[in-house]
Scaffold this motif. Sequence first.
Motif, PDB file in Angstrom:
ATOM      1  N   LYS A 147       0.835  -1.227   0.080  1.00  0.00           N
ATOM      2  CA  LYS A 147       0.163   0.236   0.090  1.00  0.00           C
ATOM      3  C   LYS A 147       0.912   1.352   0.001  1.00  0.00           C
ATOM      4  O   LYS A 147       0.448   2.171  -0.628  1.00  0.00           O
ATOM      5  CB  LYS A 147      -0.785   0.151   1.391  1.00  0.00           C
ATOM      6  CG  LYS A 147      -2.155  -0.736   1.092  1.00  0.00           C
ATOM      7  CD  LYS A 147      -2.969  -0.750   2.291  1.00  0.00           C
ATOM      8  CE  LYS A 147      -4.425  -1.656   2.095  1.00  0.00           C
ATOM      9  NZ  LYS A 147      -5.155  -1.456   3.451  1.00  0.00           N
ATOM     10  N   GLU A 151       0.627   3.972  -2.940  1.00  0.00           N
ATOM     11  CA  GLU A 151       0.355   5.455  -2.413  1.00  0.00           C
ATOM     12  C   GLU A 151       1.483   6.378  -3.130  1.00  0.00           C
ATOM     13  O   GLU A 151       1.341   7.529  -3.728  1.00  0.00           O
ATOM     14  CB  GLU A 151       0.837   5.408  -0.977  1.00  0.00           C
ATOM     15  CG  GLU A 151       0.522   7.114  -0.432  1.00  0.00           C
ATOM     16  CD  GLU A 151       0.712   7.233   0.894  1.00  0.00           C
ATOM     17  OE1 GLU A 151       0.963   8.294   1.482  1.00  0.00           O
ATOM     18  OE2 GLU A 151       0.758   6.240   1.714  1.00  0.00           O
ATOM     19  N   ASP A 154       0.663   6.648  -6.581  1.00  0.00           N
ATOM     20  CA  ASP A 154      -0.490   7.578  -6.865  1.00  0.00           C
ATOM     21  C   ASP A 154      -0.161   9.016  -6.878  1.00  0.00           C
ATOM     22  O   ASP A 154      -0.326   9.623  -7.683  1.00  0.00           O
ATOM     23  CB  ASP A 154      -1.522   7.141  -5.900  1.00  0.00           C
ATOM     24  CG  ASP A 154      -2.500   6.318  -6.184  1.00  0.00           C
ATOM     25  OD1 ASP A 154      -2.587   6.004  -7.370  1.00  0.00           O
ATOM     26  OD2 ASP A 154      -2.959   5.452  -5.361  1.00  0.00           O
ATOM     27  N   LYS A 155       0.708   9.530  -5.988  1.00  0.00           N
ATOM     28  CA  LYS A 155       1.230  10.680  -5.832  1.00  0.00           C
ATOM     29  C   LYS A 155       2.087  11.202  -7.004  1.00  0.00           C
ATOM     30  O   LYS A 155       1.944  12.402  -7.561  1.00  0.00           O
ATOM     31  CB  LYS A 155       1.988  10.788  -4.350  1.00  0.00           C
ATOM     32  CG  LYS A 155       1.258  10.727  -3.186  1.00  0.00           C
ATOM     33  CD  LYS A 155       1.864  10.965  -2.054  1.00  0.00           C
ATOM     34  CE  LYS A 155       1.152  11.157  -0.757  1.00  0.00           C
ATOM     35  NZ  LYS A 155       1.844  11.113   0.603  1.00  0.00           N
ATOM     36  N   ASP A 341      -4.963  -0.938 -12.337  1.00  0.00           N
ATOM     37  CA  ASP A 341      -5.154  -0.893 -10.822  1.00  0.00           C
ATOM     38  C   ASP A 341      -4.277  -2.065 -10.282  1.00  0.00           C
ATOM     39  O   ASP A 341      -4.582  -3.226 -10.860  1.00  0.00           O
ATOM     40  CB  ASP A 341      -6.457  -0.548 -10.341  1.00  0.00           C
ATOM     41  CG  ASP A 341      -7.039   0.596 -10.705  1.00  0.00           C
ATOM     42  OD1 ASP A 341      -6.169   1.576 -10.507  1.00  0.00           O
ATOM     43  OD2 ASP A 341      -8.017   0.617 -11.255  1.00  0.00           O
ATOM     44  N   GLU A 351     -10.380  -5.234  -2.834  1.00  0.00           N
ATOM     45  CA  GLU A 351     -10.156  -4.020  -2.350  1.00  0.00           C
ATOM     46  C   GLU A 351      -9.117  -3.306  -3.492  1.00  0.00           C
ATOM     47  O   GLU A 351      -8.092  -3.839  -3.688  1.00  0.00           O
ATOM     48  CB  GLU A 351      -9.348  -3.974  -1.016  1.00  0.00           C
ATOM     49  CG  GLU A 351      -9.133  -2.453  -0.674  1.00  0.00           C
ATOM     50  CD  GLU A 351      -8.296  -2.557   0.769  1.00  0.00           C
ATOM     51  OE1 GLU A 351      -7.425  -1.448   0.992  1.00  0.00           O
ATOM     52  OE2 GLU A 351      -8.034  -3.530   1.324  1.00  0.00           O
ATOM     53  N   THR A 354      -5.103   0.872  -5.630  1.00  0.00           N
ATOM     54  CA  THR A 354      -4.644   2.373  -6.403  1.00  0.00           C
ATOM     55  C   THR A 354      -5.919   3.529  -6.445  1.00  0.00           C
ATOM     56  O   THR A 354      -7.165   3.160  -6.407  1.00  0.00           O
ATOM     57  CB  THR A 354      -4.679   1.826  -7.917  1.00  0.00           C
ATOM     58  OG1 THR A 354      -3.887   0.584  -8.126  1.00  0.00           O
ATOM     59  CG2 THR A 354      -3.722   3.071  -8.790  1.00  0.00           C
ATOM     60  N   ARG A 355      -5.427   4.727  -6.170  1.00  0.00           N
ATOM     61  CA  ARG A 355      -6.409   5.934  -5.950  1.00  0.00           C
ATOM     62  C   ARG A 355      -6.322   6.859  -7.055  1.00  0.00           C
ATOM     63  O   ARG A 355      -7.181   7.703  -7.003  1.00  0.00           O
ATOM     64  CB  ARG A 355      -6.146   6.393  -4.682  1.00  0.00           C
ATOM     65  CG  ARG A 355      -6.149   5.520  -3.491  1.00  0.00           C
ATOM     66  CD  ARG A 355      -7.482   4.741  -3.290  1.00  0.00           C
ATOM     67  NE  ARG A 355      -7.447   4.154  -1.933  1.00  0.00           N
ATOM     68  CZ  ARG A 355      -8.406   3.112  -1.829  1.00  0.00           C
ATOM     69  NH1 ARG A 355      -9.433   2.926  -2.589  1.00  0.00           N
ATOM     70  NH2 ARG A 355      -8.362   2.477  -0.869  1.00  0.00           N
ATOM     71  N   SER A 356      -5.656   6.653  -8.037  1.00  0.00           N
ATOM     72  CA  SER A 356      -5.515   7.483  -9.166  1.00  0.00           C
ATOM     73  C   SER A 356      -6.643   7.719 -10.059  1.00  0.00           C
ATOM     74  O   SER A 356      -7.360   6.722 -10.254  1.00  0.00           O
ATOM     75  CB  SER A 356      -4.299   7.149 -10.296  1.00  0.00           C
ATOM     76  OG  SER A 356      -3.132   7.436  -9.448  1.00  0.00           O
ATOM     77  N   PRO A 357      -7.137   8.779 -10.373  1.00  0.00           N
ATOM     78  CA  PRO A 357      -8.340   9.023 -11.051  1.00  0.00           C
ATOM     79  C   PRO A 357      -8.496   8.120 -12.334  1.00  0.00           C
ATOM     80  O   PRO A 357      -7.178   8.299 -12.938  1.00  0.00           O
ATOM     81  CB  PRO A 357      -8.520  10.267 -11.150  1.00  0.00           C
ATOM     82  CG  PRO A 357      -7.047  10.818 -11.103  1.00  0.00           C
ATOM     83  CD  PRO A 357      -6.537  10.091 -10.176  1.00  0.00           C
ATOM     84  N   LYS A 358      -9.526   7.763 -12.904  1.00  0.00           N
ATOM     85  CA  LYS A 358      -9.875   6.905 -14.273  1.00  0.00           C
ATOM     86  C   LYS A 358     -10.628   7.658 -15.166  1.00  0.00           C
ATOM     87  O   LYS A 358     -10.741   6.904 -16.372  1.00  0.00           O
ATOM     88  CB  LYS A 358     -10.152   5.505 -14.007  1.00  0.00           C
ATOM     89  CG  LYS A 358      -9.047   4.709 -13.206  1.00  0.00           C
ATOM     90  CD  LYS A 358      -9.507   3.202 -13.133  1.00  0.00           C
ATOM     91  CE  LYS A 358     -10.480   2.955 -12.055  1.00  0.00           C
ATOM     92  NZ  LYS A 358     -10.731   1.663 -11.684  1.00  0.00           N
TER      93      LYS A 358
END
Length: 364
Positions: A147, A151, A154-155, A341, A351, A354-358
């Motif tokens: 994770k 992270e 993602d940043k 992802d 779960e 990955t949090r990056s926008p798609k």
Amino acid sequence: MKVSRKVNNHHLAQLKALIKAQGLAAFLLTDTVHGYYFSGFTGTNCWLLITAEAQDYFITDFRYREQARTEVTGFELVIQEQSAYETLGKLIKQVGINKIGVDQDELTLAVYTRLNEEIAAGTLVPLPNPAKKIRRVKSAEELELIKKAVEIADKAFLHILDYLRPGITEKEVAFELEFFMRRLGGTRNAFETIVASGERAALPHGVASNKVMAAGEMVVLDFGTVYQGYHSDLTRTVFLGEPDARAQEIYRVVLEAQEKALKHIQPGMRASEADLLAREIISDAGYGGFFGHGLGHGVGLAIHEEPSLSPRDETILEPGMIVTVEPGIYIPGWGGIRIEDMVFLSPGGCEILTRSPKNLITLI
């Protein structure tokens, strides 16, 4: 908050049980990934001789003697005098074992031949490496480390959106991504960074080149970092200008395929069934011939681990596995789109790590 890793003794116990179940006296691990996984050693030279029921041995050379004494626990430390081959041969004779498994997929013919010169004929048994099976399922501690690696990636994606523009090269983008991830705590790149723009986006592994990116092009970004040995893997496709109707349609198909897989992938299904979830969407849209790789793969201490989410892998997915979900469409002479992802398989589904926008991103 910094996350740290400790050796999981349960993993070693699992391996010893698998070795015994295969009728072996021991298994020889010759790569540093397993050295780190089972012993905590972070150096670049080690062999592990794991026995079914007795003492386990850690072999390294003089350069790493003090480091091994500090990092390695649960193993008898053996410092090679001349070569690792001769040292192992003497050790095997000393402890009296005669049926030792070796990794049939990873051990080179040269190493296998050299080992046989030092060990009695018939002692080595080439087999699938049981350690790889253990590594499929991640512990809670491993999940937290992955994770953290995710992270950082993602940043880096959000950062690179402000950097991307026509007139710069793919390599410049890759260097910026890599430097940014290092500043956030990544120790190295998870793999050679992919930045593929325009027609080069049709190359699934189009590593960054000196090509200058132009207005109107799509850009596939596939990158990741390593944090305390654990990898991340993220892909997004963005556009340097408003995409035409064809690009928007293909993006929609890829995203729909990925979202279907993310919604339905779960423990208990076969890896091939997970692949089919996305493949059906792409095939029904008429692009089946342009999706030539598997849906995804395991990720952990290596960027590609078991299982492989492909039409040929019949592995039953288990809770605790971490895999990528990365459908793509690649059309020679036009370009390509991939969205990826990383997901953690929980007992009830998955779960998304990955949090990056798609959403379809247009930068100018």
